[in-house]
Write a protein that holds these residues in place. Structure first.
Motif, mmCIF file in Angstrom:
data_model
loop_
_atom_site.group_PDB
_atom_site.id
_atom_site.type_symbol
_atom_site.label_atom_id
_atom_site.label_comp_id
_atom_site.label_asym_id
_atom_site.label_seq_id
_atom_site.Cartn_x
_atom_site.Cartn_y
_atom_site.Cartn_z
ATOM 1 N N ASN A 1 0.874 -1.172 0.000
ATOM 2 C CA ASN A 1 0.000 0.000 0.000
ATOM 3 C C ASN A 1 0.912 1.223 0.000
ATOM 4 O OD1 ASN A 1 -1.734 2.117 0.512
ATOM 5 N ND2 ASN A 1 -2.949 1.016 2.024
ATOM 6 N N GLU B 1 -0.959 -5.506 3.043
ATOM 7 C CA GLU B 1 -2.334 -5.171 2.657
ATOM 8 C C GLU B 1 -2.999 -6.368 1.960
ATOM 9 O OE1 GLU B 1 -5.435 -2.136 1.978
ATOM 10 O OE2 GLU B 1 -3.611 -2.119 3.175
ATOM 11 N N SER C 1 -7.140 3.636 -2.990
ATOM 12 C CA SER C 1 -7.285 2.843 -1.773
ATOM 13 C C SER C 1 -8.706 2.880 -1.209
ATOM 14 C CB SER C 1 -6.295 3.346 -0.720
ATOM 15 O OG SER C 1 -6.340 2.532 0.430
#
Length: 207
Positions: A21, A32, A50
């Motif tokens: 991420n 992640e 995101s």
């Protein structure tokens, strides 16, 4: 900069997603989870903004669960992919579009394993293998060369490792860790993560 890889075989589908991420030039997380379980035999690997990725994947997942509660059965992978594509297309034409790319992988008791490629422009295609992100530039050539429908789980996992090894070697962006899941008639199974550390150990042992 993210990477998703999906490969369909005769009896199962393998999906791999990087676990990085990053925001601008900073890596925020290296663990992640970008593969979301939608039902017992269906997963959705999502990359993109995101917030969009999290919100849209939860929206699709909850709506498919609501469908099951109302009707007493789950949507097939094909129906779920079409539902996802329609919603993405509707949002694309609204004031709040979702900028997400997806791979939907599932197992249908009648037709077997299925893999669907969906991009942020809401195009949806059933494919034998697919990839999103810059890592796909290196993965697709390997899959063109080595993919066969009748590979075993071990051979399919080795093919995924070949793709990830090439991404580590060629791509300027650092994507060290990949989460891998298998979807088959028995449901969803977590396979060992493919990491740069593990691949280095294997390469050293082979040398």
């Amino acid at each position: 900069m993210e990477c998703l890889i999906g490969i369909q075989f005769k009896d199962f589908v393998l999906v791999a997603a990087d676990m990085t991420n990053a925001t601008s030039i900073m890596v925020m997380k290296s663990d992640e989870h970008k593969i979301h379980q939608v039902s017992k035999k269906l997963v959705m690997a999502v990359s993109g903004e995101s917030g969009d990725a999290t919100q849209f994947s939860e929206y699709i997942s909850k709506n498919l669960q609501l469908y099951k509660m109302r009707n007493g059965y789950e949507l097939s992978p094909k129906a779920a992919a079409n539902f996802t594509r329609r919603n993405l297309a509707d949002y694309l034409r609204s004031r709040t579009p979702y900028f997400v790319n997806m791979l939907m992988a599932g197992y249908d008791d009648h037709t077997g394993p299925e893999l669907y490629f969906i991009d942020y422009l809401a195009s949806c295609v059933k494919v034998p293998y697919a990839a999103h992100g810059y890592g796909g530039f290196f993965s697709l050539t390997i899959l063109d060369r080595y993919h066969r429908d009748n590979l075993t789980e071990e051979e399919g996992y080795a093919l995924l490792k070949k793709c990830v090894r090439e991404i580590h070697k060629r791509l300027i962006v650092n994507l060290p860790n990949f989460k891998v899941q298998k979807i088959s008639k028995d449901g969803i199974t977590d396979l060992p993560h493919i990491t740069a550390q593990n691949l280095a150990v294997e390469d050293a042992a082979a040398a």
